[in-house]
Every structure is written in C-alpha cells, then in structure tokens.
Design a protein around this motif. Structure first.
Motif, PDB file in Angstrom:
ATOM      1  N   GLN A  45       6.484   6.926   7.511  1.00  0.00           N
ATOM      2  CA  GLN A  45       7.574   6.856   6.545  1.00  0.00           C
ATOM      3  C   GLN A  45       7.318   5.763   5.517  1.00  0.00           C
ATOM      4  OE1 GLN A  45      11.431   5.069   7.809  1.00  0.00           O
ATOM      5  NE2 GLN A  45      12.289   7.092   7.424  1.00  0.00           N
ATOM      6  N   LEU A  46       6.851   4.621   5.978  1.00  0.00           N
ATOM      7  CA  LEU A  46       6.607   3.484   5.084  1.00  0.00           C
ATOM      8  C   LEU A  46       5.507   3.799   4.080  1.00  0.00           C
ATOM      9  CD1 LEU A  46       7.075   0.518   4.306  1.00  0.00           C
ATOM     10  CD2 LEU A  46       5.438  -0.115   6.100  1.00  0.00           C
ATOM     11  N   GLY A  47       4.434   4.446   4.521  1.00  0.00           N
ATOM     12  CA  GLY A  47       3.335   4.747   3.617  1.00  0.00           C
ATOM     13  C   GLY A  47       3.769   5.591   2.439  1.00  0.00           C
ATOM     14  N   VAL A  48       4.584   6.619   2.694  1.00  0.00           N
ATOM     15  CA  VAL A  48       5.043   7.493   1.622  1.00  0.00           C
ATOM     16  C   VAL A  48       6.010   6.755   0.707  1.00  0.00           C
ATOM     17  CG1 VAL A  48       6.318   9.611   1.108  1.00  0.00           C
ATOM     18  CG2 VAL A  48       4.671   9.573   2.980  1.00  0.00           C
ATOM     19  N   ARG A  49       6.894   5.945   1.269  1.00  0.00           N
ATOM     20  CA  ARG A  49       7.872   5.238   0.447  1.00  0.00           C
ATOM     21  C   ARG A  49       7.216   4.171  -0.424  1.00  0.00           C
ATOM     22  NH1 ARG A  49      13.160   4.843   4.515  1.00  0.00           N
ATOM     23  NH2 ARG A  49      13.613   7.094   4.413  1.00  0.00           N
ATOM     24  N   PRO A  75       0.598   2.770  -3.526  1.00  0.00           N
ATOM     25  CA  PRO A  75       0.027   3.694  -2.526  1.00  0.00           C
ATOM     26  C   PRO A  75      -1.001   3.006  -1.659  1.00  0.00           C
ATOM     27  CG  PRO A  75      -0.925   4.096  -4.697  1.00  0.00           C
ATOM     28  CD  PRO A  75       0.163   3.088  -4.896  1.00  0.00           C
ATOM     29  N   PRO A  76      -0.978   3.247  -0.349  1.00  0.00           N
ATOM     30  CA  PRO A  76      -1.930   2.581   0.562  1.00  0.00           C
ATOM     31  C   PRO A  76      -3.373   3.006   0.302  1.00  0.00           C
ATOM     32  CG  PRO A  76      -0.037   3.444   1.766  1.00  0.00           C
ATOM     33  CD  PRO A  76       0.038   4.009   0.386  1.00  0.00           C
ATOM     34  N   PRO A 115      -1.293  -1.979  -0.728  1.00  0.00           N
ATOM     35  CA  PRO A 115      -1.368  -2.047   0.735  1.00  0.00           C
ATOM     36  C   PRO A 115      -2.707  -1.485   1.204  1.00  0.00           C
ATOM     37  CG  PRO A 115       0.676  -1.006   0.008  1.00  0.00           C
ATOM     38  CD  PRO A 115      -0.195  -1.115  -1.186  1.00  0.00           C
ATOM     39  N   VAL A 116      -3.234  -2.035   2.266  1.00  0.00           N
ATOM     40  CA  VAL A 116      -4.538  -1.616   2.780  1.00  0.00           C
ATOM     41  C   VAL A 116      -4.407  -1.282   4.256  1.00  0.00           C
ATOM     42  CG1 VAL A 116      -6.903  -2.360   3.267  1.00  0.00           C
ATOM     43  CG2 VAL A 116      -5.830  -2.966   1.091  1.00  0.00           C
ATOM     44  N   GLN A 117      -4.988  -0.153   4.640  1.00  0.00           N
ATOM     45  CA  GLN A 117      -5.011   0.265   6.037  1.00  0.00           C
ATOM     46  C   GLN A 117      -6.436   0.235   6.549  1.00  0.00           C
ATOM     47  OE1 GLN A 117      -2.548   1.419   8.525  1.00  0.00           O
ATOM     48  NE2 GLN A 117      -4.441   0.983   9.635  1.00  0.00           N
ATOM     49  N   ALA A 118      -6.672  -0.538   7.601  1.00  0.00           N
ATOM     50  CA  ALA A 118      -7.976  -0.505   8.265  1.00  0.00           C
ATOM     51  C   ALA A 118      -8.105   0.784   9.069  1.00  0.00           C
ATOM     52  CB  ALA A 118      -8.124  -1.709   9.185  1.00  0.00           C
ATOM     53  N   PRO A 136      -4.502   8.207  -1.902  1.00  0.00           N
ATOM     54  CA  PRO A 136      -4.030   7.233  -0.908  1.00  0.00           C
ATOM     55  C   PRO A 136      -4.107   7.785   0.499  1.00  0.00           C
ATOM     56  CG  PRO A 136      -2.179   8.205  -2.077  1.00  0.00           C
ATOM     57  CD  PRO A 136      -3.419   8.701  -2.762  1.00  0.00           C
ATOM     58  N   CYS A 137      -4.068   6.874   1.465  1.00  0.00           N
ATOM     59  CA  CYS A 137      -4.038   7.267   2.873  1.00  0.00           C
ATOM     60  C   CYS A 137      -2.650   6.983   3.426  1.00  0.00           C
ATOM     61  CB  CYS A 137      -5.105   6.496   3.660  1.00  0.00           C
ATOM     62  SG  CYS A 137      -4.783   4.720   3.783  1.00  0.00           S
TER      63      CYS A 137
END
Length: 403
Positions: A236-240, A247-248, A166-169, A206-207
């Motif tokens: 919550q979603l990022g940690v799960r 990991p994001p 997963p990627v977070q801008a 991860p972020c």
C-alpha cells in the motif's frame, strides 16, 4: 439493439479472459525484461552524513540482537538506530537497551500493526531532530529479524539521498527446511521480489516496497503515509508514495534476507497474512488505483498498479487453469474461440515465465521435474483462498517462527 444484446455475453466472456490472462502476460514480460543484460545499474553514490534506522519490533526479544549487531556494524558515529518496541509483552525493549541505540515503547489497544509502529518511530525522529537541530538525511526501515547483506545500509542510504526517491533493496527469504513445499515458496518469493522488480527496473519503472531494507530521503519519510493497520502495508505504501511523486526505486545489488517461519502454525499464519493482505489490496483498492492511474502522463504509475494487481502466482495459476477449461467448454458448445485463445495465451505465458525464471534464478533450488509437481502442492492452498471470501484475516498477527 437486439444484435448488440445477443453479442453481449460473448463480449463479457472475452473481457473476462483478458482480465485473467493480462496479469500472466505481464509476469512474462517482466521475466523477459529481467533476462536482458543490466542496462540501468545504479552507480556508486557518496554516503550521506546522517542515517537513521527505524526498527519496529513486536515481541522480538529472542531474535533482535543479531540484527542490531549487524546494523550497528554498518553505521557510523553520526548515525542512529531507533527501536520501536511495539505492543510488546516480552523483554524486547530491555534487550534493545543493551546496545547503543534509542529505544521507545508504544502501546495501543486498537491501532495495531507495523505501519503504526513505523509512523511512531518517524514522529520520534522528528522530535529528536527538533531537539538537536539536526535531522537525518535518510531513514531506513529494517525488520527486527532480518539478515543484512554487505554494505546494505550505506548503499541504499546513498542511493536514496542521491536520487531523492525511496529505495528498496532486494529482499529474499529462505526456507527453514528442504521440503518441496518450502522450496516452492522460496522460488515464488524470488520471482516476486527479485525477478519481476528487476524487469520493471530495466525499463525505468518503479518497484514495490517489501517491508524491510527500505530507505527514504528525510523529506519523503516525514510525509509518507505510514500509519496503517493494513496487512499489506508495504504494498500500500509503495503505491501511495508513487502518487505523491516519490516512486520507489530498486537497488538490486543491496540484499536483505530472512527465513520463513519454521513451525507449521507460524507458516500458516505468515502465509495467510501475506496473501489475504495482497488480495485485500487487489480487491479493495485496486480498481480505484487503476482508475486514478489512467490519466495523461501517468504511464509509470499505471504499470506499477498493474504489477500490484497481479495475484499470488499460485492463485493466478489456479484461475487460469479453471478459466481455460470453462472457455474450452464454451468454445466446443457455442463456438466462442477468441476467449479461449486469450485464456490459452495467458496460461502458456505464465508457464513459460515460470520455467524461464526457474532456469535463470532458481536452478539451485528446484529442478524442472519438481516444478512440474508443484501444482499438486499448490492445491493445498485452496482453503486459504476460500477463507479470504468467507472469513478473511484483517488484523495483524505476529508470525510464530519457532517449533
């Protein structure tokens, strides 16, 4: 045994100082790492063949159009935009149907919140993939009221597809007015969503996920635990996802922005939802997640959870000041200097982190003089935190943005 019991209060106070100071020292470490030259810049990757954008929209008929136009301008003929008009009582669905996008409507009396809308959208993409025999390579989640930076969609889609993560801008918010209170909130957002994630990324950690500008490889999207009514569903979603082995990853050069609520009612609602959701994650799931992360070969996940456990900066500052004053009294009365030293280290560390972040990332936003006055403004947030104890918000409520 009596000697041990006599030393127990001192030990508990010292542990308390460590718990209060630890998050502040972590923030300082993140800021210091973020100041280093970028050693882990992501390379350019080829664009995936098929991108699907899921846009949850609850009563967004007035603000949906600009975001849709920007998204479509960055996509190609093989891509798809899916708008989920979620529990809408306005013309959101009709507005979306004026564009070349897929629109689905969802109504549910009890399962309310963005997480449920996202899950509904991904399940719809699965159905369409079965019908056509072609699934998207990447799913991107966009809020219906955000502004897209140049090449946002192809950039984060390419990174997600190439890395399998997963990627977070970088997601930033700007103040609707120029008052000091609004600019302090904008500064806090820069620290939370840019500076601290950049520091984590500098050492390969991860972020978090921040709700919009998120890209997921298709196989991650379909198994992601999206369906949630939690106020902090993105956190919550990022940690799960990290627990599931995905990991994001921060893509700092891709930007997405939005504007804080303009009305006082909307600002209060927005702030309550964010901070009560954050605190609910910290109190409700933090200890369990921390325990689960304290296992061999889970160092990255442990640090991600510790990052999540950092309270909002305003609350952290209040806790540190109050705890340090208590420790000063105990030191003078009982000679307990070690807990005071730890508390002071946390307080000084947080102050240094804030000053460094302001000088490097917010000199255009706040002066040091204004930063010194900021604590007086933050005192107004005390009722918000008290309400978390006596009457916390648990249901998702759309922010009223207009005056």
């Amino acid at each position: 045994m009596p000697e041990l019991l006599q030393g127990l209060p001192w030990a508990l106070v010292l542990i308390g100082s460590l718990l209060v100071a630890g998050p502040a020292l972590l923030v300082l470490a993140q800021v210091l790492l973020a100041l280093l030259p970028d050693r882990r810049a992501l390379p350019e990757f080829p664009r995936p063949a098929r991108i699907a954008v899921v846009m949850p929209a609850h009563n967004e008929g007035r603000g949906l159009r600009p975001t849709l136009m920007q998204a479509l301008a960055q996509l190609g003929p093989s891509d798809r935009v899916l708008v989920v008009a979620d529990n809408c009582s306005d013309d959101t669905a009709a507005q979306a149907r004026e564009f070349d996008v897929t629109v689905v409507e969802r109504f549910h009396e009890t399962a309310r919140g963005k997480g449920y809308a996202l899950d509904f959208g991904v399940r719809e993409l699965e159905r369409l993939a079965r019908e056509t025999g072609q699934s998207p390579d990447v799913v991107i989640i966009l809020d219906a009221d955000c502004t897209l930076g140049a090449r946002l969609l192809p950039r984060i889609a390419a990174v997600a597809h190439a890395t399998g993560r997963p990627v977070q801008a970088t997601y930033l918010m700007s103040a609707a007015n120029e008052g000091l209170k609004a600019r302090v909130a904008e500064f806090a957002m820069r620290v939370k969503n840019l500076v601290r994630p950049r520091g984590m990324h500098q050492v390969g950690l991860p972020c978090g996920l921040y709700g919009t500008g998120m890209a997921f490889p298709w196989d991650v999207a379909v198994r992601a635990p999206l369906a949630s009514g939690h106020l902090a569903e993105d956190m919550q979603l990022g940690v799960r996802l990290a627990q599931l082995g995905a990991p994001p990853l921060l893509c700092e050069d891709a930007r997405v922005t939005s504007v804080f609520a303009n009305s006082s009612e909307g600002e209060a609602s927005q702030r309550t939802r964010w901070e009560h959701g954050h605190l609910a994650m910290l109190v409700g799931e933090g200890p369990k997640l921390l325990w689960q992360s304290m296992r061999p070969r889970r160092g990255a996940q442990l640090l991600q959870v510790m990052d999540m456990l950092v309270p909002p900066l305003a609350l952290l500052a209040m806790l540190l000041v109050g705890w340090t004053l208590v420790q000063l009294a105990l030191a003078l009365l009982l000679g307990w200097w070690a807990p005071l030293a730890v508390a002071l280290a946390g307080l000084v560390g947080l102050a240094l982190a804030i000053v460094l972040a302001q000088r490097r990332w917010a000199a255009d936003l706040l002066t040091l003089g204004e930063l010194v006055r900021a604590p007086l403004i933050l005192l107004a947030k005390i009722p918000l935190y008290l309400r978390f104890v006596v009457k916390r918000q648990v249901d998702w409520v759309r922010t009223k943005r207009d005056v």
